[in-house]
Motif scaffolding. Structure first.
Motif, PDB file in Angstrom:
ATOM      1  N   ARG A   1     -54.994 -31.497   2.789  1.00  0.00           N
ATOM      2  CA  ARG A   1     -54.313 -31.379   4.072  1.00  0.00           C
ATOM      3  C   ARG A   1     -53.213 -30.318   4.019  1.00  0.00           C
ATOM      4  O   ARG A   1     -52.794 -29.802   5.056  1.00  0.00           O
ATOM      5  N   VAL A   2     -52.757 -30.012   2.813  1.00  0.00           N
ATOM      6  CA  VAL A   2     -51.764 -28.948   2.643  1.00  0.00           C
ATOM      7  C   VAL A   2     -52.449 -27.597   2.526  1.00  0.00           C
ATOM      8  O   VAL A   2     -52.038 -26.606   3.129  1.00  0.00           O
TER       9      VAL A   2
ATOM     10  N   THR B   1     -50.116 -32.075 -11.385  1.00  0.00           N
ATOM     11  CA  THR B   1     -49.797 -33.491 -11.197  1.00  0.00           C
ATOM     12  C   THR B   1     -50.137 -34.283 -12.452  1.00  0.00           C
ATOM     13  O   THR B   1     -49.347 -35.119 -12.906  1.00  0.00           O
ATOM     14  N   ARG B   2     -51.299 -34.031 -13.011  1.00  0.00           N
ATOM     15  CA  ARG B   2     -51.693 -34.716 -14.245  1.00  0.00           C
ATOM     16  C   ARG B   2     -50.690 -34.428 -15.361  1.00  0.00           C
ATOM     17  O   ARG B   2     -50.317 -35.325 -16.119  1.00  0.00           O
ATOM     18  N   MET B   3     -50.259 -33.169 -15.440  1.00  0.00           N
ATOM     19  CA  MET B   3     -49.281 -32.804 -16.454  1.00  0.00           C
ATOM     20  C   MET B   3     -47.974 -33.561 -16.237  1.00  0.00           C
ATOM     21  O   MET B   3     -47.384 -34.090 -17.181  1.00  0.00           O
ATOM     22  N   LYS B   4     -47.502 -33.618 -14.983  1.00  0.00           N
ATOM     23  CA  LYS B   4     -46.251 -34.323 -14.708  1.00  0.00           C
ATOM     24  C   LYS B   4     -46.371 -35.807 -15.025  1.00  0.00           C
ATOM     25  O   LYS B   4     -45.448 -36.423 -15.555  1.00  0.00           O
TER      26      LYS B   4
ATOM     27  N   LEU C   1     -48.445 -34.602  -3.517  1.00  0.00           N
ATOM     28  CA  LEU C   1     -48.040 -33.898  -2.301  1.00  0.00           C
ATOM     29  C   LEU C   1     -46.715 -33.165  -2.509  1.00  0.00           C
ATOM     30  O   LEU C   1     -46.509 -32.083  -1.957  1.00  0.00           O
ATOM     31  N   GLY C   2     -45.831 -33.740  -3.307  1.00  0.00           N
ATOM     32  CA  GLY C   2     -44.602 -33.026  -3.643  1.00  0.00           C
ATOM     33  C   GLY C   2     -44.895 -31.732  -4.390  1.00  0.00           C
ATOM     34  O   GLY C   2     -44.288 -30.694  -4.115  1.00  0.00           O
ATOM     35  N   VAL C   3     -45.843 -31.794  -5.325  1.00  0.00           N
ATOM     36  CA  VAL C   3     -46.256 -30.593  -6.049  1.00  0.00           C
ATOM     37  C   VAL C   3     -46.884 -29.589  -5.086  1.00  0.00           C
ATOM     38  O   VAL C   3     -46.577 -28.391  -5.120  1.00  0.00           O
ATOM     39  N   ALA C   4     -47.759 -30.083  -4.207  1.00  0.00           N
ATOM     40  CA  ALA C   4     -48.467 -29.198  -3.274  1.00  0.00           C
ATOM     41  C   ALA C   4     -47.500 -28.483  -2.333  1.00  0.00           C
ATOM     42  O   ALA C   4     -47.594 -27.263  -2.131  1.00  0.00           O
ATOM     43  N   VAL C   5     -46.571 -29.232  -1.758  1.00  0.00           N
ATOM     44  CA  VAL C   5     -45.607 -28.619  -0.839  1.00  0.00           C
ATOM     45  C   VAL C   5     -44.720 -27.630  -1.584  1.00  0.00           C
ATOM     46  O   VAL C   5     -44.398 -26.553  -1.080  1.00  0.00           O
ATOM     47  N   GLY C   6     -44.344 -27.974  -2.813  1.00  0.00           N
ATOM     48  CA  GLY C   6     -43.540 -27.044  -3.611  1.00  0.00           C
ATOM     49  C   GLY C   6     -44.261 -25.745  -3.890  1.00  0.00           C
ATOM     50  O   GLY C   6     -43.667 -24.662  -3.805  1.00  0.00           O
TER      51      GLY C   6
ATOM     52  N   ASP D   1     -41.760 -21.217 -16.298  1.00  0.00           N
ATOM     53  CA  ASP D   1     -40.784 -22.298 -16.436  1.00  0.00           C
ATOM     54  C   ASP D   1     -40.437 -22.853 -15.070  1.00  0.00           C
ATOM     55  O   ASP D   1     -40.053 -22.122 -14.163  1.00  0.00           O
ATOM     56  N   GLU D   2     -40.515 -24.158 -14.915  1.00  0.00           N
ATOM     57  CA  GLU D   2     -40.234 -24.796 -13.632  1.00  0.00           C
ATOM     58  C   GLU D   2     -38.788 -25.262 -13.532  1.00  0.00           C
ATOM     59  O   GLU D   2     -38.402 -25.898 -12.565  1.00  0.00           O
TER      60      GLU D   2
END
Length: 291
Positions: A105-106, A120-123, A153-158, A289-290
């Motif tokens: 949806r994003v 996401t899997r990594m996080k 979704l937080g990852v996607a929006v970021g 680096d994040e």
């Protein structure tokens, strides 16, 4: 009674006398349901009971708090954090794959969805330099799939907003940290630094999400091949082959991008790449680096 003792250790509070028998029954039922939901997934009974106790809401009674927990999902999460391969497969199949629908949806592109699910899997399972894996935060107050969907979704929006991105290339400490005894190479290194930065970033963006994340985890976060193998559910030797291929692709694509930007002879280009190859980890730190 071992389950009850472990549960109370996790809860860090005593049970009321009238609660003990009911709690023991609930714990036995919770363990049975969790093992039925995830056949082949192994979590020690006492460890699971202690884990449940630690997640009971402080404002609730122990019996009500235990009854409110998503015990099957907590069992899966606990096993995943312990590296259980059957559990990791279950997380991928039953949680991450369904979450991809929300990510679309994003951005509906397959490349974007793949990138988000990899991150996401990594996080969830690895975390970052300053925090534990996100899956350790899952409290079982709702379905694991919904909780993971919020993380994804937080990852996607970021990603869409550019919040998870490289540092500005002009500020990246790439080749300047390196030293060479060859004056000609040192001059080339200084002169062509901006072109190398741009070429490297272009090559990096061309890698698959899996290869980008493998390089990030290996070179930036210093994760070993055994840990990466557990994360990706493959043997360590397979991870070694993937890393070697990703690194080679990155260098070859950087060389091609440099060749398009610079009027250098083949020997000059090869000499420059040999120096730049040593800066790979530093370059990745800057670009991946994040924070």
């Amino acid at each position: 009674m071992k389950l009850l003792r472990s549960f109370l250790e996790g809860a860090a509070r005593p049970a009321a006398p009238e609660e003990a028998d009911e709690l023991a029954r609930q714990l036995a039922d919770a363990l049975a349901r969790a093992r039925e939901a995830w056949p082949g997934v192994e979590v020690a009974a006492e460890d699971f009971a202690r884990h449940l106790g630690a997640r009971v809401a402080r404002e609730a009674s122990l019996t009500d708090g235990l009854r409110a927990l998503a015990v099957e999902d907590l069992y899966l999460a606990r096993a995943c954090l312990a590296g259980d391969r059957v559990a990791l497969d279950g997380l991928q199949r039953a949680v991450l794959v369904p979450v991809s629908r929300a990510v679309r949806r994003v951005d509906a592109s397959d490349a974007f969805v793949d990138e988000v699910l990899q991150l996401t899997r990594m996080k969830l399972l690895v975390g970052g330099a300053r925090q534990e894996p996100r899956l350790a935060e899952y409290a079982g107050r709702g379905a694991l799939r919904r909780w993971t969907e919020a993380v994804a979704l937080g990852v996607a929006v970021g990603l869409k907003r550019g919040a998870v991105k490289a540092l500005p290339l002009d500020d990246a400490p790439l080749v300047s940290e390196l030293h060479t005894a060859d004056p000609e190479l040192a001059l080339m290194q200084e002169r062509y630094r901006p072109a190398f930065r741009a070429a490297f970033a272009e090559a990096l963006s061309g890698l698959s999400p899996r290869d980008r994340n493998l390089l990030r985890l290996s070179l930036v976060q210093n994760l070993g091949v055994e840990s990466l193998g557990t994360l990706h559910q493959v043997h360590a030797s397979t991870i070694s082959r993937w890393l070697a291929k990703a690194r080679q692709s990155l260098l070859e694509d950087t060389r091609a991008a440099l060749a398009r930007r610079l009027a250098l002879t083949t020997s000059q280009l090869d000499s420059l790449l040999r120096v730049m190859d040593a800066s790979l980890a530093v370059s990745l730190s800057s670009l991946l680096d994040e924070g």
